[in-house]
Design an enzyme around this catalytic site. Structure first.
Site, short mmCIF file in Angstrom:
data_model
loop_
_atom_site.label_atom_id
_atom_site.label_comp_id
_atom_site.label_asym_id
_atom_site.label_seq_id
_atom_site.Cartn_x
_atom_site.Cartn_y
_atom_site.Cartn_z
N GLY A 14 0.78 -1.24 0.00
CA GLY A 14 0.00 0.00 0.00
C GLY A 14 0.80 1.28 0.00
N ASN A 16 1.43 3.07 -2.62
CA ASN A 16 0.68 4.01 -3.48
C ASN A 16 -0.52 4.57 -2.72
OD1 ASN A 16 1.63 4.45 -6.36
ND2 ASN A 16 1.95 2.25 -6.09
N ARG A 67 -15.21 -15.13 -10.35
CA ARG A 67 -14.78 -13.74 -10.42
C ARG A 67 -15.96 -12.77 -10.41
NH1 ARG A 67 -9.89 -12.57 -12.15
NH2 ARG A 67 -9.67 -14.27 -13.62
N ARG A 93 -6.04 -8.59 -8.76
CA ARG A 93 -7.10 -9.38 -9.36
C ARG A 93 -7.47 -8.75 -10.70
NH1 ARG A 93 -6.86 -13.79 -7.24
NH2 ARG A 93 -8.89 -14.31 -8.09
N ASN A 109 -5.73 2.64 -13.10
CA ASN A 109 -4.73 1.71 -12.57
C ASN A 109 -3.35 2.32 -12.73
OD1 ASN A 109 -3.65 -0.84 -11.67
ND2 ASN A 109 -3.13 -1.31 -13.81
N HIS A 111 0.62 0.98 -13.35
CA HIS A 111 1.36 -0.21 -13.76
C HIS A 111 2.86 0.13 -13.78
CE1 HIS A 111 2.10 -3.98 -15.83
NE2 HIS A 111 2.88 -3.31 -16.67
N ASP A 143 -9.68 -0.81 -19.16
CA ASP A 143 -10.68 -1.34 -20.08
C ASP A 143 -10.71 -2.86 -19.94
OD1 ASP A 143 -8.51 -2.31 -21.45
OD2 ASP A 143 -8.74 -0.99 -23.19
N ASP A 147 -4.01 -4.27 -18.76
CA ASP A 147 -3.09 -3.13 -18.89
C ASP A 147 -3.11 -2.51 -20.29
OD1 ASP A 147 -2.24 -3.61 -16.23
OD2 ASP A 147 -0.82 -5.11 -16.91
C1 GRF Z 1 3.08 -1.02 -7.67
O1 GRF Z 1 4.33 -1.22 -8.26
C2 GRF Z 1 2.01 -0.85 -8.70
O2 GRF Z 1 2.46 -0.23 -9.86
C3 GRF Z 1 1.63 -2.27 -9.01
O3 GRF Z 1 1.68 -2.91 -7.76
C4 GRF Z 1 2.60 -2.25 -6.90
C5 GRF Z 1 1.87 -1.89 -5.65
O4 GRF Z 1 2.72 -1.38 -4.67
N1 GRF Z 1 0.37 -2.33 -9.70
P1 GRF Z 1 2.12 -0.75 -3.35
O5 GRF Z 1 1.24 -1.80 -2.70
O6 GRF Z 1 1.34 0.48 -3.71
O7 GRF Z 1 3.31 -0.43 -2.49
#
Ligand code: GRF
Length: 219
Positions: A14, A16, A67, A93, A109, A111, A143, A147
């Site tokens: 977490g 981000n 799902r 997921r 998202n 990536h 979408d 990715d």
């Molecule tokens: C990040 O590198 C993000 O780009 C990817 O998963 C990772 C998540 O990291 N989709 P965090 O849990 O936010 O530290």
């Protein structure tokens, strides 16, 4: 004006999510995190959210037959929290068509690669193995593909000769924490307009000038 309400989905540590919490707190992002949902009971993201006083919800995908049933439950929670924008932040997921239809052009998202290069998993190792000199991160609308959605923002970092996947991931994460709040702020300001594959930003920000070379041109 009513603040944009974010529903953040995260499966892991977490960091981000933390950058979004911090950006909301210091005013860089004028939005509020309405709920944090995880499929993983042990996710650090749930702890970070609880610490920040944000509503949390764990929906373990293992408790569902398929799902669609899992996604249905997630969408219900997002709706109950009056989510405007769904933010995937390390959510491991794949989301179903039902989910995408519930939030059309309202799921984004991040990536850890420069899409369209290296979609999917283990992408830092893939970039190294391929011999790429640069990698980075991409914020995009979600979408039906993996990715593949329209790109909002990207940041570039060099790949160094001796990098491990962990080194590269750490370098990319620093930039993820900068571009995700910024991209969401653009959404909050209603400045993102999807035109086919392209996302037009209005009014247009200053252009990004200058090229990078790796290795440098001299030495
Ligand atoms: C990040 O590198 C993000 O780009 C990817 O998963 C990772 C998540 O990291 N989709 P965090 O849990 O936010 O530290």
């Amino acid at each position: 004006m009513k603040k944009l309400r974010l529903g953040v989905l995260a499966s892991g540590g977490g960091t981000n999510l933390q950058s979004l919490i911090d950006s909301c707190a210091d005013g860089r992002l004028s939005a509020e995190i309405a709920i944090v949902i995880s499929n993983n009971p042990g996710a650090g993201a749930l702890e970070r959210a609880a610490k920040a006083g944000i509503e949390t919800c764990c929906i373990n995908h293992r408790d569902f037959a398929d799902r669609t049933a899992f996604d249905h439950s997630v969408v219900q929670q997002l709706r109950d929290a009056e989510t405007d924008l769904v933010v995937l932040a390390g959510f491991m997921r794949i989301i179903s068509a039902t989910f995408i239809e519930a939030y059309p052009q309202r799921i984004i998202n991040i990536h850890p690669a420069l899409l369209p290069a290296f979609p999917g998993l283990h992408v830092q190792q893939q970039a190294i193995d391929y011999g790429a000199r640069f990698s980075g991160c991409t914020v995009h609308f979600v979408d039906a593909g993996v990715d593949t959605g329209p790109i909002i923002m990207q940041a570039v970092v060099p790949v160094h000769e001796e990098d491990t996947a962990e080194d590269l991931a750490a370098r990319i994460l620093v930039e993820e924490h900068k571009i995700y709040p910024r991209a969401i702020q653009l959404f909050a300001e209603n400045r993102l307009h999807i035109e086919g594959r392209r996302v037009r930003i209005l009014p247009a920000p200053p252009p990004c000038n200058g090229a990078m070379h790796n290795p440098g041109l001299e030495g």
